[in-house]
Write a protein that holds these residues in place. Structure first.
Motif, short mmCIF file in Angstrom:
data_model
loop_
_atom_site.label_atom_id
_atom_site.label_comp_id
_atom_site.label_asym_id
_atom_site.label_seq_id
_atom_site.Cartn_x
_atom_site.Cartn_y
_atom_site.Cartn_z
N GLY A 169 -3.72 3.82 0.09
CA GLY A 169 -4.12 3.79 -1.31
C GLY A 169 -4.70 2.44 -1.68
O GLY A 169 -5.02 1.63 -0.81
N SER A 170 -4.82 2.18 -2.95
CA SER A 170 -5.37 0.91 -3.40
C SER A 170 -4.34 -0.20 -3.28
O SER A 170 -3.17 0.00 -3.62
N TYR A 171 -4.76 -1.37 -2.82
CA TYR A 171 -3.85 -2.50 -2.62
C TYR A 171 -3.16 -2.87 -3.94
O TYR A 171 -3.81 -3.05 -4.95
N GLY A 172 -1.84 -2.94 -3.88
CA GLY A 172 -1.09 -3.38 -5.04
C GLY A 172 -0.88 -2.32 -6.10
O GLY A 172 -0.23 -2.60 -7.12
N SER A 173 -1.40 -1.12 -5.87
CA SER A 173 -1.24 -0.07 -6.86
C SER A 173 -0.03 0.78 -6.54
O SER A 173 0.16 1.20 -5.40
N SER A 174 0.77 1.05 -7.54
CA SER A 174 1.95 1.89 -7.34
C SER A 174 1.61 3.38 -7.43
O SER A 174 2.48 4.22 -7.21
N TRP A 175 0.35 3.71 -7.72
CA TRP A 175 -0.07 5.10 -7.81
C TRP A 175 0.08 5.78 -6.47
O TRP A 175 -0.42 5.31 -5.46
N TYR A 235 0.83 -1.20 0.00
CA TYR A 235 0.00 0.00 0.00
C TYR A 235 0.86 1.26 0.00
O TYR A 235 1.78 1.38 0.82
N ALA A 236 0.55 2.17 -0.88
CA ALA A 236 1.03 3.53 -0.66
C ALA A 236 0.20 4.10 0.48
O ALA A 236 -0.98 3.78 0.62
N MET A 237 0.83 4.91 1.31
CA MET A 237 0.16 5.41 2.51
C MET A 237 0.18 6.93 2.54
O MET A 237 1.00 7.58 1.88
#
Length: 125
Positions: free
Chosen positions: A98-104, A31-33
């Protein structure tokens, strides 16, 4: 993912606080946090975000150079070090994922998918 923020409190202007957010559930490192805040009578606003591996951080202009976001994936924890606090920083601070597994890298409220319960930060003048 479940998020639990802590570390808020009352501090004088010019002081510092460090917020912590403990995550549980799915793999934290995927997760991005970020941190967001909501002052009384105002909309929730973005504060800071950090990528999976801590390689990328992004800050709102209002906190740039005063706040530092960091994470410890081994401890499933994201931090927000806040220095040179002003009364305008008074708000409930929320950690978010953020969204699980998303690098955004999330940089607006709508980018975040999971939220903690918030911790109150009050800065007196």
């Amino acid at each position: 993912v479940q998020l639990q923020a802590s570390g808020g409190g009352l501090v004088q202007a010019g002081g510092s606080l460090r917020l912590s957010c403990l995550a549980s559930g799915r793999t934290f490192s995927r997760y991005a946090m970020g941190w967001c805040r909501q002052a009384p009578g105002k909309e929730r606003e973005f504060v800071a975000a950090i990528s999976w591996s801590s390689g990328i951080t992004f800050y709102a202009d209002s906190v740039k150079a005063r706040f530092t976001i960091s994470r410890d994936n081994a401890k499933n924890t994201v931090y927000l070090q806040m220095n040179s606090l002003t009364p305008e920083d008074t708000a409930v601070y929320y950690c978010a994922a953020g969204s699980y597994g998303s690098s955004w890298l999330p940089t607006v409220i709508a980018d975040f998918g999971s939220w903690g319960q918030g911790t109150q930060v009050t800065v007196s003048s």
